[in-house]
Design a protein around this motif. Structure first.
Motif, PDB file in Angstrom:
ATOM      1  N   UNK A 274      35.657  45.320  42.468  1.00 18.02           N
ATOM      2  CA  UNK A 274      35.209  46.413  43.319  1.00 18.02           C
ATOM      3  C   UNK A 274      35.989  47.700  43.050  1.00 18.02           C
ATOM      4  N   UNK A 275      35.327  48.852  43.178  1.00 11.49           N
ATOM      5  CA  UNK A 275      36.032  50.132  42.993  1.00 11.49           C
ATOM      6  C   UNK A 275      37.209  50.254  43.961  1.00 11.49           C
ATOM      7  N   UNK A 276      38.332  50.696  43.434  1.00 17.02           N
ATOM      8  CA  UNK A 276      39.521  50.874  44.266  1.00 17.02           C
ATOM      9  C   UNK A 276      40.481  49.707  44.232  1.00 17.02           C
ATOM     10  N   UNK A 277      40.010  48.524  43.805  1.00 20.38           N
ATOM     11  CA  UNK A 277      40.883  47.357  43.740  1.00 20.38           C
ATOM     12  C   UNK A 277      41.857  47.485  42.568  1.00 20.38           C
ATOM     13  N   UNK A 278      43.077  47.010  42.755  1.00 21.28           N
ATOM     14  CA  UNK A 278      44.074  47.028  41.688  1.00 21.28           C
ATOM     15  C   UNK A 278      44.208  45.632  41.094  1.00 21.28           C
ATOM     16  N   UNK A 279      44.788  45.554  39.904  1.00 23.48           N
ATOM     17  CA  UNK A 279      44.920  44.271  39.216  1.00 23.48           C
ATOM     18  C   UNK A 279      45.995  43.393  39.848  1.00 23.48           C
ATOM     19  N   UNK A 280      47.101  43.995  40.257  1.00 23.41           N
ATOM     20  CA  UNK A 280      48.173  43.201  40.846  1.00 23.41           C
ATOM     21  C   UNK A 280      49.058  44.052  41.738  1.00 23.41           C
ATOM     22  N   UNK A 281      49.773  43.396  42.647  1.00 23.27           N
ATOM     23  CA  UNK A 281      50.834  44.029  43.422  1.00 23.27           C
ATOM     24  C   UNK A 281      52.045  43.106  43.390  1.00 23.27           C
TER      25      UNK A 281
END
Length: 322
Positions: A274-281
């Motif tokens: 989804x737009x806005x999601x990041x790969x990792x935190x």
């Protein structure tokens, strides 16, 4: 201490209120009970502490300057714990103006009231989303955090900067806490762990965005609450602190943990990222350890077990509202 707790009817806020009351603080909760998710859930959170004589609830908006001024005048606050925000990365893409209005202008309203009423202490809830897809892992507070991927993340970073401005101009003591994916009992129903658990218990398919390789630094709510309390006790100057579990887990492995806790295999419906999601935190928590003595104590495996146990009991008692 007499504390203004904004967003105190929410998942994190209601847990913070309970702990503050246990420590004999006076808690004034301001929450607008918005419809981002079912307001009944928030009202149930309020009812957990409403009978405590040290707790006072006011339904209202942090952008309402007249109401905020009335509360400051009435109660004489010693500090503000500012958790109120329009939440959610994905919905912010659809309505960015609302997110900036609530998260930035709302924060500004509170800071201006603090300046008028001579209240100089705030703990502000920021987010790990401000880091975007930073190549520096684990995420460190010294990272520039100038490449947010969603309006929600950008609004949180903007609010951090506004907090620094008021620290500079008026000497406010403000700690901005970057929370990393908080979970646990009473968490918001639209969050992944809630949805996955509900689907498994009801034998329906779960929606998984991406191939399961995205990773999150899940942080149990008790550890988040402890980070907030420790920050309140150690407020001095302006600081940005990561409050996380510092133990990221992939989405695929998270689903396996929930399957094990529920005792059932998941049916998976895969969807695009989804737009806005990041790969990792991934939180570097060294600064919080050194500055306030923060140390997470509940690993994600234990936290999932506790959450599923709570969710199952709540569902059986008819207390879960989606």
């Amino acid at each position: 201490m007499t504390i203004l707790l904004t967003g105190g009817a929410g998942f994190i806020g209601s847990n913070v209120a309970k702990q503050l009351l246990l420590e004999n603080h006076r808690v004034i909760c301001l929450d607008n009970l918005d419809d981002y998710y079912n307001p009944d859930t928030k009202w149930k959170n309020v009812q957990r502490t409403l009978s405590d004589p040290g707790y006072h609830f006011h339904e209202g908006d942090i952008r309402d300057a007249e109401l905020v001024d009335t509360l400051f005048q009435t109660y004489g606050f010693d500090a503000v714990i500012h958790l109120a925000a329009r939440a959610g990365v994905r919905p912010s893409v659809q309505n960015p103006a609302l997110y900036f209005d609530v998260n930035v202008n709302g924060t500004m309203t509170l800071l201006q009231a603090m300046q008028r009423w001579n209240v100089h202490k705030m703990v502000f809830a920021s987010s790990s989303s401000v880091y975007g897809d930073s190549p520096n892992v684990p995420f460190d507070e010294s990272d520039t955090a100038d490449r947010p991927l969603s309006p929600y993340a950008a609004s949180k970073r903007a609010a951090e900067l506004v907090c620094h401005t008021f620290h500079h101009l008026y000497g406010f003591d403000i700690f901005c806490l970057r929370f990393f994916t908080v979970f646990g009992p009473y968490q918001r129903p639209e969050m992944a762990i809630s949805q996955f658990t509900d689907s498994l218990l009801n034998d329906t398919a779960i929606q998984v965005f991406g191939d399961g390789s995205t990773a999150r630094d899940y942080t149990y709510v008790d550890d988040i609450v402890r980070g907030i309390i420790l920050s309140l006790e150690n407020l001095n100057g302006y600081e940005v602190l990561n409050i996380g579990g510092s133990d990221p887990i992939s989405l695929a492995d998270l689903i396996q943990l929930i399957e094990q806790a529920v005792g059932q295999n998941a049916q998976i419906n895969r969807l695009p990222m989804q737009p806005g999601d990041v790969q990792q935190t991934y939180a570097n928590i060294r600064k919080a350890q050194q500055l306030i003595g923060y140390q997470p104590s509940v690993r994600v495996e234990e936290g999932i077990r506790r959450f599923v146990e709570w969710y199952r009991a709540s569902q059986e008692a008819g207390l879960v509202t989606n």
